[in-house]
Design an enzyme around this catalytic site. Structure first.
Site, short mmCIF file in Angstrom:
data_model
loop_
_atom_site.label_atom_id
_atom_site.label_comp_id
_atom_site.label_asym_id
_atom_site.label_seq_id
_atom_site.Cartn_x
_atom_site.Cartn_y
_atom_site.Cartn_z
N ASN A 109 0.85 -1.19 0.00
CA ASN A 109 0.00 0.00 0.00
C ASN A 109 0.88 1.24 0.00
OD1 ASN A 109 -2.44 1.56 0.37
ND2 ASN A 109 -1.82 1.88 2.49
N HIS A 111 0.78 5.12 1.39
CA HIS A 111 0.03 5.99 2.31
C HIS A 111 0.67 7.38 2.27
CE1 HIS A 111 -2.44 7.13 5.69
NE2 HIS A 111 -1.36 7.64 6.27
N ASP A 147 -3.07 0.89 7.97
CA ASP A 147 -1.86 1.69 7.78
C ASP A 147 -0.71 1.22 8.67
OD1 ASP A 147 -3.17 3.20 5.86
OD2 ASP A 147 -3.89 4.65 7.32
N GLU A 176 5.31 10.23 -4.08
CA GLU A 176 4.62 8.93 -4.19
C GLU A 176 4.93 8.28 -5.54
OE1 GLU A 176 0.46 8.70 -3.01
OE2 GLU A 176 0.63 10.59 -1.97
C1 GAR Z 1 -2.74 8.95 -2.96
O1 GAR Z 1 -2.23 10.14 -2.41
C2 GAR Z 1 -2.56 7.79 -1.99
O2 GAR Z 1 -1.39 7.88 -1.25
C3 GAR Z 1 -3.77 7.96 -1.12
O3 GAR Z 1 -4.80 8.32 -1.98
C4 GAR Z 1 -4.26 9.02 -3.10
C5 GAR Z 1 -4.73 8.33 -4.35
O4 GAR Z 1 -4.34 9.05 -5.49
N1 GAR Z 1 -4.06 6.77 -0.40
C6 GAR Z 1 -4.64 6.75 0.79
O5 GAR Z 1 -4.98 7.74 1.38
C7 GAR Z 1 -4.84 5.35 1.36
N2 GAR Z 1 -5.30 5.44 2.71
P1 GAR Z 1 -4.24 8.32 -6.88
O6 GAR Z 1 -5.58 7.63 -7.12
O7 GAR Z 1 -4.04 9.45 -7.86
O8 GAR Z 1 -3.10 7.37 -6.83
#
Ligand code: GAR
Length: 211
Positions: A109, A111, A147, A176
């Site tokens: 995952n 985060h 998490d 990310e």
């Molecule tokens: C990302 O920032 C990811 O880290 C977060 O959601 C976003 C998705 O963006 N994930 C979480 O918060 C998980 N708890 P994306 O769809 O553009 O990858």
């Protein structure tokens, strides 16, 4: 042999896109075998289709009182595509201990915080409110607790005095997109050993990436 990876999304899918782009490199140790969304309207699905990657939807809504049924349906889709490793990429459903068990040490995952700080939602605003000077993102192996799980890679960014939730989120998102493909590559090349809470990788003892 490249590992067959399934990516689970719920929305925009920009991390999925970063993984798909990375997997185009001939020497990348993973191929993307399936994009699976729990939302039929996830923007990321269109991208998967234009890239010619198998895409499927398992809508969670009909399963509202049957989480196990939802996950068993996802599991069947993953298995039917020969998926060996699952990457959650903005997948906004909590997974059950049953699902985690099916994919032990093969489920990762990303985060948007430097875990174990700021688990859960609204991580960027909470980081600003807490006054931290460094924030970032974490790729980790998934465990039953939300998490939590051995950390594969982290990337840090500064929190600037004028940051809004949006400006900080954008800075973290860029990180990310860098660390997720790297962390997936480590896992797919069998470069990770897990000892208790620690995932040992060739870069585990290096300082975090500071962008
Ligand atoms: C990302 O920032 C990811 O880290 C977060 O959601 C976003 C998705 O963006 N994930 C979480 O918060 C998980 N708890 P994306 O769809 O553009 O990858």
């Amino acid at each position: 042999m490249k590992k067959r990876v399934g990516i689970l999304i719920s929305g925009r899918g920009s991390n999925m896109r970063a993984l798909v782009e990375a997997a185009k490199a001939p020497d990348y140790p993973a191929e993307i075998a399936l994009i699976l969304s729990n939302r039929p309207d996830a923007a990321g699905l269109d991208y998967a289709r234009t890239e010619g990657i198998p895409a499927a939807v398992v809508d969670h809504k009909p399963f509202r009182k049957d989480r196990e049924g939802f996950e068993r349906t996802m599991q069947a889709a993953l298995e039917s595509h020969g998926v060996e490793i699952v990457a959650l990429a903005g997948f906004m459903r909590l997974v059950t201990p049953w699902f985690v068990e099916q994919w032990h040490d093969r489920l990762i995952n990303i985060h948007p915080a430097l875990l174990p700080s700021f688990k859960g939602l609204d991580t960027h605003q909470r980081a600003i409110d807490a006054g931290v000077k460094l924030h970032g993102a974490t790729v980790h192996l998934v465990r039953a607790e939300m998490d939590e799980g051995p950390i594969l890679m982290q990337g840090a960014v500064p929190v600037l005095p004028d940051d809004s939730e949006e400006t900080l989120a954008a800075r973290v998102l860029a990180v990310e997109h860098r660390i997720y493909p790297q962390a997936l590559a480590l896992l797919c090349s069998d470069a990770v050993t897990v000892e208790g809470l620690r995932a040992k990788t060739p870069v585990a003892d290096q300082p975090p990436l500071i962008a």
